[in-house]
Design an enzyme around this catalytic site. Structure first.
Site, PDB file in Angstrom:
ATOM      1  N   LYS A   2     -18.876 -14.509 -14.157  1.00  0.00           N
ATOM      2  CA  LYS A   2     -19.268 -14.794 -15.536  1.00  0.00           C
ATOM      3  C   LYS A   2     -18.168 -15.576 -16.260  1.00  0.00           C
ATOM      4  CE  LYS A   2     -21.721 -11.635 -17.464  1.00  0.00           C
ATOM      5  NZ  LYS A   2     -21.885 -10.232 -17.761  1.00  0.00           N
TER       6      LYS A   2
ATOM      7  N   ARG B 210     -17.991  -7.749 -21.988  1.00  0.00           N
ATOM      8  CA  ARG B 210     -18.927  -7.746 -20.867  1.00  0.00           C
ATOM      9  C   ARG B 210     -18.199  -7.808 -19.533  1.00  0.00           C
ATOM     10  NH1 ARG B 210     -23.182 -12.219 -21.717  1.00  0.00           N
ATOM     11  NH2 ARG B 210     -24.751 -10.649 -21.538  1.00  0.00           N
TER      12      ARG B 210
ATOM     13  N   GLY C  24     -26.663  -5.797 -13.805  1.00  0.00           N
ATOM     14  CA  GLY C  24     -26.992  -4.491 -14.385  1.00  0.00           C
ATOM     15  C   GLY C  24     -26.178  -3.328 -13.849  1.00  0.00           C
TER      16      GLY C  24
ATOM     17  N   MET D 171     -22.777  -2.861 -13.890  1.00  0.00           N
ATOM     18  CA  MET D 171     -21.627  -2.432 -14.691  1.00  0.00           C
ATOM     19  C   MET D 171     -21.998  -2.518 -16.174  1.00  0.00           C
ATOM     20  SD  MET D 171     -18.492  -3.927 -12.569  1.00  0.00           S
ATOM     21  CE  MET D 171     -19.225  -5.518 -12.414  1.00  0.00           C
TER      22      MET D 171
ATOM     23  N   ARG E  32     -25.340 -18.312 -13.889  1.00  0.00           N
ATOM     24  CA  ARG E  32     -24.893 -17.935 -12.538  1.00  0.00           C
ATOM     25  C   ARG E  32     -25.958 -18.389 -11.552  1.00  0.00           C
ATOM     26  NH1 ARG E  32     -25.715 -11.472 -13.605  1.00  0.00           N
ATOM     27  NH2 ARG E  32     -27.904 -11.591 -14.079  1.00  0.00           N
TER      28      ARG E  32
ATOM     29  N   HIS F 180     -35.145  -5.355 -15.530  1.00  0.00           N
ATOM     30  CA  HIS F 180     -34.240  -4.776 -14.537  1.00  0.00           C
ATOM     31  C   HIS F 180     -34.958  -4.579 -13.207  1.00  0.00           C
ATOM     32  CE1 HIS F 180     -32.468  -1.353 -12.387  1.00  0.00           C
ATOM     33  NE2 HIS F 180     -31.341  -1.940 -12.717  1.00  0.00           N
TER      34      HIS F 180
ATOM     35  N   ARG G  77     -31.291  -3.166  28.733  1.00  0.00           N
ATOM     36  CA  ARG G  77     -30.707  -1.860  29.085  1.00  0.00           C
ATOM     37  C   ARG G  77     -31.708  -1.173  30.002  1.00  0.00           C
ATOM     38  NH1 ARG G  77     -28.944  -2.042  23.306  1.00  0.00           N
ATOM     39  NH2 ARG G  77     -26.744  -1.489  23.217  1.00  0.00           N
TER      40      ARG G  77
ATOM     41  N   ARG H 168     -28.752  -5.411  32.927  1.00  0.00           N
ATOM     42  CA  ARG H 168     -27.595  -4.549  33.178  1.00  0.00           C
ATOM     43  C   ARG H 168     -27.999  -3.412  34.111  1.00  0.00           C
ATOM     44  NH1 ARG H 168     -25.025  -1.414  28.164  1.00  0.00           N
ATOM     45  NH2 ARG H 168     -26.814  -0.063  28.478  1.00  0.00           N
TER      46      ARG H 168
ATOM     47  N   GLU I 222     -16.117  -3.858  28.009  1.00  0.00           N
ATOM     48  CA  GLU I 222     -16.294  -2.829  26.974  1.00  0.00           C
ATOM     49  C   GLU I 222     -15.267  -1.715  27.088  1.00  0.00           C
ATOM     50  OE1 GLU I 222     -20.313  -1.305  27.272  1.00  0.00           O
ATOM     51  OE2 GLU I 222     -20.303  -1.488  29.435  1.00  0.00           O
TER      52      GLU I 222
ATOM     53  N   SER J  13     -19.928 -10.235  29.222  1.00  0.00           N
ATOM     54  CA  SER J  13     -20.602  -9.969  27.962  1.00  0.00           C
ATOM     55  C   SER J  13     -19.844  -8.834  27.284  1.00  0.00           C
ATOM     56  CB  SER J  13     -22.057  -9.572  28.214  1.00  0.00           C
ATOM     57  OG  SER J  13     -22.657  -9.252  26.995  1.00  0.00           O
TER      58      SER J  13
ATOM     59  N   GLY K 151     -19.305  -5.783  25.348  1.00  0.00           N
ATOM     60  CA  GLY K 151     -20.044  -4.621  24.845  1.00  0.00           C
ATOM     61  C   GLY K 151     -19.220  -4.050  23.698  1.00  0.00           C
ATOM     62  N   THR K 152     -19.416  -4.633  22.531  1.00  0.00           N
ATOM     63  CA  THR K 152     -18.513  -4.294  21.423  1.00  0.00           C
ATOM     64  C   THR K 152     -18.746  -2.888  20.869  1.00  0.00           C
ATOM     65  OG1 THR K 152     -20.019  -5.535  20.030  1.00  0.00           O
ATOM     66  CG2 THR K 152     -17.993  -6.654  20.695  1.00  0.00           C
ATOM     67  N   ASN K 153     -19.870  -2.270  21.248  1.00  0.00           N
ATOM     68  CA  ASN K 153     -20.054  -0.878  20.801  1.00  0.00           C
ATOM     69  C   ASN K 153     -19.039   0.014  21.501  1.00  0.00           C
ATOM     70  OD1 ASN K 153     -22.312  -1.879  19.507  1.00  0.00           O
ATOM     71  ND2 ASN K 153     -23.729  -1.254  21.122  1.00  0.00           N
ATOM     72  N   ASP K 154     -19.035  -0.083  22.830  1.00  0.00           N
ATOM     73  CA  ASP K 154     -18.073   0.748  23.566  1.00  0.00           C
ATOM     74  C   ASP K 154     -16.653   0.250  23.372  1.00  0.00           C
ATOM     75  OD1 ASP K 154     -19.319   2.965  24.865  1.00  0.00           O
ATOM     76  OD2 ASP K 154     -20.488   1.520  26.016  1.00  0.00           O
TER      77      ASP K 154
ATOM     78  N   CYS L 109     -23.037  -8.473  23.410  1.00  0.00           N
ATOM     79  CA  CYS L 109     -24.327  -7.787  23.349  1.00  0.00           C
ATOM     80  C   CYS L 109     -24.235  -6.458  22.602  1.00  0.00           C
ATOM     81  CB  CYS L 109     -24.925  -7.616  24.735  1.00  0.00           C
ATOM     82  SG  CYS L 109     -23.903  -6.609  25.810  1.00  0.00           S
TER      83      CYS L 109
ATOM     84  N   TYR M 163     -22.487 -17.172  23.429  1.00  0.00           N
ATOM     85  CA  TYR M 163     -23.684 -16.693  22.736  1.00  0.00           C
ATOM     86  C   TYR M 163     -23.464 -15.317  22.134  1.00  0.00           C
ATOM     87  CZ  TYR M 163     -24.651 -13.659  26.762  1.00  0.00           C
ATOM     88  OH  TYR M 163     -24.559 -12.684  27.728  1.00  0.00           O
TER      89      TYR M 163
HETATM   90  C1  PEP Z   1     -21.960  -1.897  24.111  1.00  0.00           C
HETATM   91  O1  PEP Z   1     -21.264  -0.968  24.478  1.00  0.00           O
HETATM   92  O2  PEP Z   1     -21.629  -2.690  23.214  1.00  0.00           O
HETATM   93  C2  PEP Z   1     -23.285  -2.116  24.724  1.00  0.00           C
HETATM   94  C3  PEP Z   1     -24.014  -3.162  24.424  1.00  0.00           C
HETATM   95  O3  PEP Z   1     -23.732  -1.166  25.546  1.00  0.00           O
HETATM   96  P1  PEP Z   1     -24.378   0.211  25.050  1.00  0.00           P
HETATM   97  O4  PEP Z   1     -24.568   0.133  23.598  1.00  0.00           O
HETATM   98  O5  PEP Z   1     -25.650   0.339  25.799  1.00  0.00           O
HETATM   99  O6  PEP Z   1     -23.349   1.196  25.470  1.00  0.00           O
HETATM  100 MG    MG Z   2     -21.765   0.002  26.382  1.00  0.00          MG
END
Ligand code: PEP
Ligand code: MG
Length: 972
Positions: free
Chosen positions: A24, A94, A103, A105, A338, A458, A564, A621, A750, A769, A771-774, A836, A856
């Protein structure tokens, strides 16, 4: 050392200073520079807010000193003085954060009035009603915002006075009624707070500034920030501005307008106003406002000037503007501009139209749309045939405030909406009007229906921002919020009754209307094609079924990054039994029995998936079942498995007990299973290769090359052991079959050790690939299944800003990814590198993956369009950092709308003027000159490094940590 500057006059700032001045403040400064009619004022910076919190919620003396200096300047400039007995200054205070948070704040208007000043105003204006209307409004806002007294109580007092005087609307209250309200408000204040209403205007101002800083941490602001990834560290600025008055009589008014329709994107000035009112009245929905076009008849000069201003602003900002204005005795003042919030459909139309009009480049268009917003367009829509057939079920029509198809049972307050949604119910929130406190209830509702309020109320603004369906201003219905009923045409609906809302037409239906899946067409398709031209990352999908695969291809997936295989057994009792048999098998005979059952199922599934993908790449996999998710849990399940294996229940229970693990996520899963039981890898490889041979024979032009991925690898020899099993099995089948089918064998990265040894692993692994979760789980040492229980403490204590399972942790996990990618490439130049994990569909993470040069990202089907756009935005951002900025491409001249009509309704096309000369020589992309603050083009590696730190600048929503998805599905 020079003292830090905490306060800026509007004339000292500009539009690029939003980090410091808030959106603002920066835009008020920019409008001042453009010579627009902006009241005088100054902005207290976001850094002052940060200092306020750092100093344990105290505004330090340096800040206050600068505020008083700027107040003195404002008094001098305006010739008015705060609290003066002759020429009193009134100001608005303001909030204004870097990102717009409509809306969420607080704002205080008419500050500076007290018992004396109100009389001075009365005398000066000879308008007693105005003087006391302003005073009572100030008491109401101050009490609510600064002192925390409930707004509703004041509304009740207003209702009492209206009732006693036999009037319906606030506007019908006369001067004496306003005096009465003022007295009643002051008594109420004193009764509840034990002190008189503050009379010292400087004290009022200091307390108001503090209250605005404080409102940064109110519940709804926190909720909104979490919903929109706005970091807590940003803070809000405070704008102090000379009041101008829309409530001084019938040649005064106030309104809100957008340069284009925020619901549909139509290029037509769109907005609402109220005569003889103050700003809050329009958005609060207290009176249903008039459409902006009516202003042309009532105040033609002010309207013409306003239309001009709107055109200049849109051309200047190259984006649709949302503006607030006030007209005081016929004179126009701009209070805010804005970039307007808009629905996803409107966002796409506006982006595409502005390119066609020659106002912006395709890059600018792509940067204009928030990737996550695309999600709104992917939800099911009402079936057109069903809408026609259910004509007789239309019960009312309101304003089509925010499109979407919503079906659900009716609730009448936000708390009920939250409670019922938590129990899994789909609800529609029906309100007289919504207020900012309703935000959480609105968020969990399928749709919102309000009786009062226009297109800029609102409810409408917030719903559009959330992508929620909303029908507002539906005056035909009468709501009784206490009794939890609404009535329309003699028919009464009670809590729990089902209705449907069509946010595109404003129609309200009784009962359920069938929906159909969304498609990508029209502007959406065109826009996504632009994104595809611009991105470098390929987008794949995580899909375990042919239906998911097909859907993902429709949404633009270029392949599958992760099947999976353990998920393929969830959809029938027969399949889950077979996988359980495998898990509890005690000897190779029992195991083979299970594998013989599984193999034909797997092969058929793979064939269907290859078929659905039409020859595109598919990464499959090998089994990675965390055992605790697959073991029989009930007696019945144990009996079922026992019968199938021909063993006793106790034998199954014994086996299941023996498989119990203390850390199943770090347990006997992934490649470890194949090391212990190579026959599993053999079975899966056979199923994959046989399916590929079959499909390649069926479709001779396709050349399906299955990518077989070995999960949870931490050691090169471990990978080699399993890869050899796969290769031996595959080669033997292929040589027997004489098929030309080929395949690839790669691994997931992973486990941190795999990232460290990536160079070694890449000697035999043909692709990686991430496996960013693990990888996140194991790098942080946080259990994916449990961390959600305590991570919120880390956000509250500012130890982590965001959920590392939702947004990749570039500082730690990111380093491992970057290093593994470099080491992998050093060994195998053309190695394919994908992601993935869940982060593959998260825009902030995608930017990081682009910067480190991955091939990718792979994400769930519904996130594919989001990932396509996020990847394009990442490419544009990086180009801009290097100074590469595209120019507007010349567009074929279009007939300009007739002058008068344009002035009346449309924002004028910028097409002719803006791009003229520059466009004639336009090239697709060339080094920036003035447009972008060209940073030094960093060497590629350095860029990736700094970016790695920068990417997560946006905080993540504080969601629970990602569970292993199998767990979710298993429960279904
Ligand atoms: C991961 O670990 O990122 C993954 C894709 O495998 P999962 O979630 O099945 O363990
Ligand atoms: Mg995994």
């Amino acid at each position: 050392m020079a003292t830090k500057k905490y306060v800026y006059k509007f004339s000292e700032g500009n539009g690029t200073m939003r980090e410091l001045l808030g959106g603002k403040g920066a835009n008020l400064a920019e409008m001042s520079i453009l010579g627009m009619p902006v009241p005088n004022g100054f902005t207290i910076t976001t850094e002052a807010c940060t200092a306020y919190y750092a100093d344990e919620r105290k505004i330090n003396s340096t800040i206050m000193k600068q505020v008083w200096e700027h107040l003195a300047w404002l008094e001098k400039t305006t010739g008015k003085k705060l609290g003066d007995k002759e020429n009193p200054l009134l100001v608005s205070v303001r909030s204004g954060a870097r990102a717009s948070m409509p809306g969420m704040m607080d704002t205080i208007l008419n500050l500076g009035i007290n018992d004396t000043v109100v009389k001075v105003i009365e005398n000066k204006t000879q308008n007693k009603r105005f003087a006391y209307d302003s005073y009572r409004r100030f008491i109401q806002m101050f009490s609510d915002v600064v002192m925390g007294l409930s707004k509703a109580k004041f509304e009740e007092i207003i209702d009492e006075v209206k009732y006693e005087r036999g009037v319906k609307q606030d506007i019908d209250l006369d001067a004496e009624a306003m005096v009465e309200l003022t007295d009643k408000f002051k008594s109420f204040y004193k009764k509840n707070l034990g002190e008189e209403f503050p009379q010292d205007p400087k004290d009022q101002l200091e307390r108001a500034i503090e209250a605005v800083f404080r409102s940064w941490m109110n519940e709804r602001a926190i909720f909104y920030r979490r919903m929109n990834d706005i970091p807590e560290s940003w803070g809000t600025a405070v704008n102090v501005m000379e009041m101008v008055f829309g409530n001084m009589g019938n040649d005064c008014g106030t309104g809100v307008a957008f340069t284009r329709n925020p619901a549909t994107g139509e290029r037509k000035l769109f907005g609402e106003f109220l005569m003889n009112a103050q700003g809050e009245d329009v958005v609060a929905g207290i009176r249903t406002p008039e459409p902006i076009s009516k202003l042309a008849d009532l105040m033609p000069d002010a309207f013409d000037e306003f239309v001009k201003v709107t055109q200049i602003l849109e051309n200047h900002y190259h984006d649709m503007q949302d503006m607030e204005f006030t007209i005081e005795h016929g004179k126009l003042f701009m209070l805010q501009t804005r970039n307007g919030k808009r629905t996803a459909a409107a966002a796409l139309k506006i982006a595409v139209d502005m390119v066609n009009e020659g106002l912006i480049t395709k890059d600018e268009a792509l940067m204009m749309v928030e990737p996550r917003q695309l999600d709104d367009l992917l939800h099911p829509q009402f079936d057109a045939a069903e809408l026609k057939a259910k004509k007789d079920d239309v019960i009312a029509k309101g304003l089509a405030a925010s499109p979407g198809a919503a079906c659900g049972s009716v609730v009448f307050n936000a708390a009920d909406a939250k409670a019922q949604a938590k129990d899994g119910k789909k609800v529609i929130l029906v309100r007289l009007e919504t207020s900012p406190e309703d935000i959480e209830g609105m968020h969990v509702s399928q749709g919102i229906l309000t009786v009062r309020g226009g297109m800029t109320s609102h409810a409408a603004v917030v719903a559009r921002g959330m992508g929620a369906c909303c029908v507002s201003g539906c005056g035909a219905i009468t709501v009784n919020e206490d009794a939890k009923t609404f009535t329309v045409n003699g028919e009464t609906f009670t809590e729990g009754d089902i209705i449907s809302l069509d946010g595109s037409t404003g129609l309200v239906y009784r009962g359920v209307i069938k929906t159909v899946p969304a498609t990508i067409s029209g502007n959406f398709k065109k826009f996504m094609d632009w994104a595809d031209e611009r991105r470098q990352l390929k987008i794949r999908t995580n899909a375990d079924t042919p239906a998911d695969a097909k859907r993902a291809v429709e949404f633009g997936a270029e392949g599958i990054g992760l099947v999976r295989t353990e998920h393929m057994f969830f959809n029938s009792a027969e399949r889950i039994r077979a996988i359980r048999m495998l898990c509890v098998a005690k000897n190779s005979e029992q195991r083979q029995k299970a594998l013989d059952l599984l193999e034909p199922m797997q092969q058929a599934d793979f064939e269907h998936i290859f078929e659905a993908m039409g020859g595109r790449s598919v990464t499959i996999r090998l089994l990675d079942p965390p055992l605790h998710e697959f073991l029989p849990k009930t007696d019945e399940e144990a009996r079922d498995v026992a019968d199938s294996l021909g063993v006793s229940i106790s034998a199954v229970e014994e086996a299941a007990n023996a498989l119990h693990e203390f850390n199943p996520m770090m347990g006997h899963r992934g490649s470890r299973l194949d090391v212990t039981y190579p026959e599993i890898g053999v079975m899966q490889t056979r199923a994959i290769i046989n399916a590929a041979i079959y499909i390649n024979r069926k479709h001779p032009k396709w050349h399906v090359v299955p990518e077989i991925m070995i999960p949870l690898v931490g050691e090169p020899k471990e990978f080699d052991y399993v890869a050899n099993i796969v290769r031996k099995t595959a080669d033997s089948i292929l040589s027997k079959s004489k098929s030309k089918t080929t395949y690839k064998v790669g691994t997931m990265i992973e486990i941190p050790r795999a990232a460290l040894l990536a160079g070694e692993i890449a000697k035999t692994a043909e692709f990686f690939s991430f496996g960013t979760n693990d990888l996140t789980q194991m790098t942080f040492g946080f259990s994916r299944d449990d961390a959600g229980k305590f991570l919120s403490d880390y956000y509250d204590k500012n130890i982590y800003e965001s959920d590392p399972f939702a947004h990749v942790d570039t500082a730690g996990v990111g380093q491992l990814i970057e290093m593994a990618a470099e080491r992998g490439r050093a060994t195998r130049k053309d190695i394919h590198l994908g992601v993935c994990g869940e982060h593959g569909g998260d825009p902030a993470s995608i930017e990081f993956f682009h910067r480190v040069g991955l091939t990718y990202v792979s994400c769930s089907p519904y996130r594919v369009p989001i990932a396509r756009l996020a990847a394009a935005q990442a490419a544009i951002k990086v180009d801009r950092e290097k100074g590469i900025v595209a120019k507007v491409e010349p567009q074929p001249a279009k007939k300009a709308p007739a002058k008068k009509a344009a002035a009346k309704t449309a924002a004028k096309p910028a097409a002719k003027k803006a791009p003229a000369k520059a466009a004639a020589k336009a090239v697709k992309a060339e080094p920036a000159k003035a447009e972008e603050p060209a940073k030094k083009a960093p060497a590629k590696k350095a860029a990736a490094k700094t970016a790695a730190k920068k990417a997560p600048a946006k905080a993540a929503p504080k969601k629970a940590a990602a569970k292993k998805p199998a767990a979710k599905k298993a429960g279904k």
